[in-house]
Design a protein around this motif. Structure first.
Motif, mmCIF file in Angstrom:
data_model
loop_
_atom_site.group_PDB
_atom_site.id
_atom_site.type_symbol
_atom_site.label_atom_id
_atom_site.label_comp_id
_atom_site.label_asym_id
_atom_site.label_seq_id
_atom_site.Cartn_x
_atom_site.Cartn_y
_atom_site.Cartn_z
ATOM 1 N N TRP A 186 0.851 -1.182 0.000
ATOM 2 C CA TRP A 186 0.000 0.000 0.000
ATOM 3 C C TRP A 186 0.889 1.235 0.000
ATOM 4 C CZ3 TRP A 186 -3.667 1.345 4.709
ATOM 5 C CH2 TRP A 186 -4.341 2.550 4.443
ATOM 6 N N GLN A 187 0.807 1.980 -1.083
ATOM 7 C CA GLN A 187 1.566 3.227 -1.163
ATOM 8 C C GLN A 187 0.754 4.293 -0.431
ATOM 9 O OE1 GLN A 187 4.807 3.578 -2.829
ATOM 10 N NE2 GLN A 187 4.576 5.261 -1.347
ATOM 11 N N HIS A 188 0.991 4.386 0.860
ATOM 12 C CA HIS A 188 0.212 5.299 1.693
ATOM 13 C C HIS A 188 0.716 6.728 1.491
ATOM 14 C CE1 HIS A 188 -1.364 7.230 5.306
ATOM 15 N NE2 HIS A 188 -2.194 6.220 5.436
ATOM 16 N N PRO A 189 -0.222 7.676 1.292
ATOM 17 C CA PRO A 189 0.196 9.043 0.959
ATOM 18 C C PRO A 189 1.092 9.688 2.019
ATOM 19 C CG PRO A 189 -2.200 8.881 1.298
ATOM 20 C CD PRO A 189 -1.674 7.493 1.247
ATOM 21 N N GLN A 190 0.897 9.342 3.291
ATOM 22 C CA GLN A 190 1.760 9.932 4.327
ATOM 23 C C GLN A 190 2.796 8.947 4.870
ATOM 24 O OE1 GLN A 190 -1.838 10.558 4.967
ATOM 25 N NE2 GLN A 190 -1.508 12.359 3.666
ATOM 26 N N ARG A 191 2.382 7.683 4.989
ATOM 27 C CA ARG A 191 3.249 6.759 5.724
ATOM 28 C C ARG A 191 4.204 5.967 4.835
ATOM 29 N NH1 ARG A 191 -1.075 3.415 8.767
ATOM 30 N NH2 ARG A 191 0.702 2.400 9.769
ATOM 31 N N GLY A 192 4.122 6.192 3.524
ATOM 32 C CA GLY A 192 5.038 5.478 2.629
ATOM 33 C C GLY A 192 4.545 4.088 2.276
ATOM 34 N N LEU A 193 5.442 3.241 1.830
ATOM 35 C CA LEU A 193 5.050 1.925 1.353
ATOM 36 C C LEU A 193 4.801 0.973 2.523
ATOM 37 C CD1 LEU A 193 4.669 0.501 -1.413
ATOM 38 C CD2 LEU A 193 6.964 -0.442 -1.096
ATOM 39 N N LEU A 194 3.558 0.492 2.642
ATOM 40 C CA LEU A 194 3.199 -0.378 3.763
ATOM 41 C C LEU A 194 3.080 -1.838 3.308
ATOM 42 C CD1 LEU A 194 0.420 1.775 5.518
ATOM 43 C CD2 LEU A 194 2.906 1.801 5.900
ATOM 44 N N SER A 195 3.380 -2.745 4.227
ATOM 45 C CA SER A 195 3.260 -4.183 3.970
ATOM 46 C C SER A 195 1.975 -4.719 4.590
ATOM 47 C CB SER A 195 4.469 -4.902 4.554
ATOM 48 O OG SER A 195 5.607 -4.603 3.784
#
Ligand code: C2E
Ligand code: MG
Ligand code: MG
Ligand code: MG
Length: 291
Positions: free
Chosen positions: A69-78
């Protein structure tokens, strides 16, 4: 957990529980938005055929699809960062519809470019997909809509998907198999590792969990166990896949253990595939209808 306390009891919400609840609600809200705005990304990890001569450049059986998940604030999430909420909220069904449609496009794009001919693509699915018969039918509908060759699709489930209702999930797996896909039991050798699934469920692949793979180094009995699993596979019709191979030594061991395929950082890290080279660019089949 609150449910486990049973009905008719007082449940005390302390501050940390309240915070957790709020955080989960917020995450659910963000996940919905992520679906609408296509913030999800797929990474692919190569699965190598251990029977080919040069393992390092070995034959590719296929790729496992791993959700990011390319989260707009938190970056790339697993998945570890959001899967639980996605499952509990039921959003995982729509997310996995997106995953399947995107994987199908990727496969088509590889085919058009002549890359990785005849490889498999393996997709992890949530236990939820097996819980109801109409859910399974919907899943099959999605697969047939998007995949020209369902036999190139492997669906991975771990034991969590079967423990609650073994009968229903067995029926569901049989339906999926009849629909032409292959099935894999993920994370075997970790947790329960029931023998029942090996003998009675229609798996084409058993994937050995990375902790089991790591244990082979100084656990002679687990090595023996793996070899016996390989033999069982010969009679029951499944192949063994080693997960999480991180070193040359582990690669040698999983070969000795009789594994047919392997994946792990030593062979190849999960990485994004380049869908931007999508050959068909008229845009209209880019719309993924998952309702
Ligand atoms: P999994 O299916 O068992 O996938 C293997 C996990 O190990 C992946 O973690 C992968 O990135 C990681 N891995 C691969 N090679 C190595 C290695 O050599 N060493 C180590 N330490 N790790 C390695 P990831 O991507 O964080 O995914 C975690 C889990 O999330 C997956 O475990 C799978 O159960 C689940 N998952 C991933 N995508 C989806 C999805 O689309 N739907 C559902 N329901 N679950 C998913
Ligand atoms: Mg998996
Ligand atoms: Mg696994
Ligand atoms: Mg053999």
């Amino acid at each position: 957990q609150a449910k486990a306390l049973g009905k008719g009891r007082f449940i005390f919400f302390d501050d940390s529980m309240r915070q957790q609840l709020m955080a989960n609600l917020n995450l659910e809200h963000e996940l919905r938005k992520a679906l609408r705005e296509e913030q999800f990304v797929l990474h692919f990890q190569k699965i190598t055929d251990l029977h080919s001569e040069k393992i390092e450049q070995g034959e590719t059986l296929g790729f496992e699809t791993l959700l990011r998940w390319q989260h707009p604030q938190r970056g790339l999430l697993s998945p570890g960062d959001f899967l639980e909420v996605a499952e509990e909220s039921g959003l995982i069904i729509d997310i996995e519809c997106w995953v399947l449609a995107t994987v199908a496009k990727q496969l088509q794009s590889w085919d058009q470019q002549g890359d990785y001919p005849n490889t498999f693509v393996s997709v992890n699915l949530s236990p939820r997909q097996l819980q109801q018969k109409n859910q399974v039918n919907q899943l099959i509908g999605i697969i047939h809509k998007h995949f020209l060759q369902p036999e190139r699709l492997i669906l991975e489930f771990n034991e969590r998907a079967f423990v609650q209702s073994p009968e229903q999930s067995l029926q569901a797996l049989k339906m999926l198999k009849s629909a032409g896909v292959k099935l894999a039991l993920d994370d075997y050798g970790y947790g329960l590792s029931s023998l029942n699934y090996l003998s009675n469920y229609p798996f084409a692949f058993i994937k050995l969990h990375q902790s089991f793979v790591k244990s082979l180094k100084n656990n002679e009995r687990n090595l023996t166990l793996a070899r016996s699993l390989h033999e069982l596979g010969d009679s029951f019709g499944f192949r063994l896949v080693a997960e999480g191979v991180e070193t040359q030594a582990q690669l040698e061991l999983v070969k000795q253990a009789g594994c047919d395929y392997a994946q792990g950082y030593f062979i190849s890290r999960p990485q994004a595939a380049d869908l931007s080279e999508d050959v068909d660019d008229n845009g209209d089949d880019d719309v993924i209808d998952c309702a």
